[in-house]
Design a protein around this motif. Structure first.
Motif, short mmCIF file in Angstrom:
data_model
loop_
_atom_site.label_atom_id
_atom_site.label_comp_id
_atom_site.label_asym_id
_atom_site.label_seq_id
_atom_site.Cartn_x
_atom_site.Cartn_y
_atom_site.Cartn_z
N SER A 1 47.61 29.48 57.27
CA SER A 1 47.13 30.04 56.01
C SER A 1 46.87 28.96 54.97
CB SER A 1 48.15 31.04 55.46
OG SER A 1 47.74 31.55 54.21
N ASN B 1 45.67 34.77 50.62
CA ASN B 1 44.95 34.89 49.36
C ASN B 1 45.34 33.83 48.32
OD1 ASN B 1 43.50 37.14 50.23
ND2 ASN B 1 45.13 38.54 49.60
N GLU C 1 51.77 33.41 48.11
CA GLU C 1 51.22 34.47 48.95
C GLU C 1 52.22 35.58 49.24
OE1 GLU C 1 47.72 31.96 51.27
OE2 GLU C 1 49.39 32.80 52.43
N ARG D 1 45.31 30.78 45.86
CA ARG D 1 44.25 30.07 45.14
C ARG D 1 44.48 28.56 45.17
NH1 ARG D 1 45.94 34.43 42.14
NH2 ARG D 1 44.44 36.13 41.85
#
Length: 402
Positions: free
Chosen positions: A53, A275, A298, A277
């Motif tokens: 990730s 997700n 996350e 940033r």
């Protein structure tokens, strides 16, 4: 009249039997054994997921496959698990018998960093290129210290009579040699972990407290000298404990500031897996030393706390079995491995949240990197071998194998 003798039933402590229930399970060797294995496997699996990730975006931006780092981490996971299984099958007395040879091998590997095979990365010459693989010998040094130092202090405590404490000089000298070899590669973070392991072992081994005062003064003086003579280290230390100016926000403080941004934006439940940033090339080393920041972003506060609880579980399980072990060497080895894994995780987390300066210490089992993951899993296998000396664990594992 014949007297009847009442039956006297032995008192059974549920904490030391497999029948433990409720709170007593936390002290049961069998439950601790399985809890330790479960926590290690959970962190290893979660680490592989979070490495993918946190690295996918940076891989794409550099023209690589988004899966490249995940495949590499998966390969290291399989190798590490194989090492873990192999280490767990070696009889515990063999580690005591060959601990000196293991330490000599660790020294030889560490000296290779000073040879043409040494690889410099971000100012540290702590890697060795062996052609088919690049390894970090300092990770093997941690395991060697965990295996030899307990033997050294056990022997020293047996030879120390009255006020004659000079037998402790040998383990102290050996620890200093290990630290010196690692610091030659300018890896102060790893050196600190090795020193912490050694100090705890010396404390458990009964070394006089007056010796710790001398050691502490020497370590503080040497540490201060190493920090002052390196502008990079000095900047990192000052930025961790002083307010960053505008120039530092784009330089020395950049990594720490963006790590805090990631944790702050995660909130309670996180922004969702994948997700983040900050992993969009804002946070350097997001998949490595600062992976805890991405986990916090996350998976939120909940995910971060679960990680902390897993490491606490590992430490608790190792400590419980160590305290119940009848073999002093085994007890100290288990405690030293606990100090390594839990202590390094704590240092990593403190760096991410800004309580310690950036020092390049990965999170055990979770951060990307082959040497750290493989050696942490190998250490887990050694701990499993030591744990199986306990009667209850040995009986249960023998029954399972048969």
């Amino acid at each position: 009249m014949e007297k009847t003798i009442p039956d006297i039933k032995p008192v059974i402590n549920p904490a030391t039997t497999g029948d433990a229930r409720g709170i007593h399970m936390l002290k049961s060797p069998l439950w601790c054994y399985h809890g330790f294995i479960g926590a290690v496997l959970f962190l290893t699996f979660l680490g592989a997921v979070m490495v993918f990730s946190s690295s996918a975006i940076s891989n794409i931006s550099s023209g690589k496959s988004p899966w490249s780092q995940a495949f590499t981490q998966g390969k290291f996971c399989l190798i590490g698990l194989a090492f873990c299984f192999g280490a767990s099958r070696i009889k515990a007395p063999a580690y005591r018998r060959f601990s000196g040879i293991i330490l000599l091998i660790a020294w030889a590997f560490q000296l290779l960093t000073m040879s043409p095979l040494g690889v410099n990365y971000q100012g540290n010459t702590g890697w060795v290129n062996l052609g088919i693989v690049t390894m970090q010998p300092a990770e093997f040094m941690k395991l060697a210290v965990c295996l030899w130092m307990p033997l050294g202090v056990v022997i020293a405590s047996q030879r120390s009579v009255g006020k004659d404490h000079w037998p402790y000089a040998l383990p102290v000298i050996m620890l200093m040699l290990c630290c010196m070899l690692v610091i030659l590669g300018r890896d102060m973070g790893t050196d600190m972990i090795i020193l912490i392991i050694g100090v705890v072992v010396l404390l458990l081994g009964g070394m006089p407290m007056s010796w710790f005062g001398v050691m502490g003064a020497a370590v503080v003086a040497l540490g201060a000298l190493l920090v002052i003579q390196s502008p990079n280290r000095l900047d990192r230390v000052l930025s961790a404990y002083t307010k960053c100016n505008t120039a530092q926000l784009q330089g020395t403080c950049y990594q720490s500031v963006h790590a805090k941004f990631a944790l702050a934006s995660g909130g309670f439940a996180g922004v969702g897996l994948g997700n983040s940033r900050e992993k969009w090339n804002y946070l350097p080393e997001a998949h490595n030393d600062f992976i805890f920041a991405i986990i916090g972003e996350e998976l939120g506060y909940v995910g971060a706390i679960i990680i902390v609880l897993m490491f606490l579980l590992i430490g608790w399980c190792l400590a419980c079995i160590a305290l119940q072990s009848k073999d002093r060497y085994t007890s100290i080895v288990l405690i030293s491995i606990a100090v390594w894994i839990v202590g390094q995780a704590l240092v990593n987390i403190m760096v991410v949240i800004g309580l310690l300066p950036v020092m390049g210490v990965p999170m055990p089992f979770v951060s990307a990197g082959g040497s750290s993951l493989i050696m942490c899993l190998t250490a887990a296998g050694v701990a499993m071998s030591m744990m199986r000396q306990e009667t209850q664990i040995a009986t249960a594992t023998n029954r399972l194998n048969s």
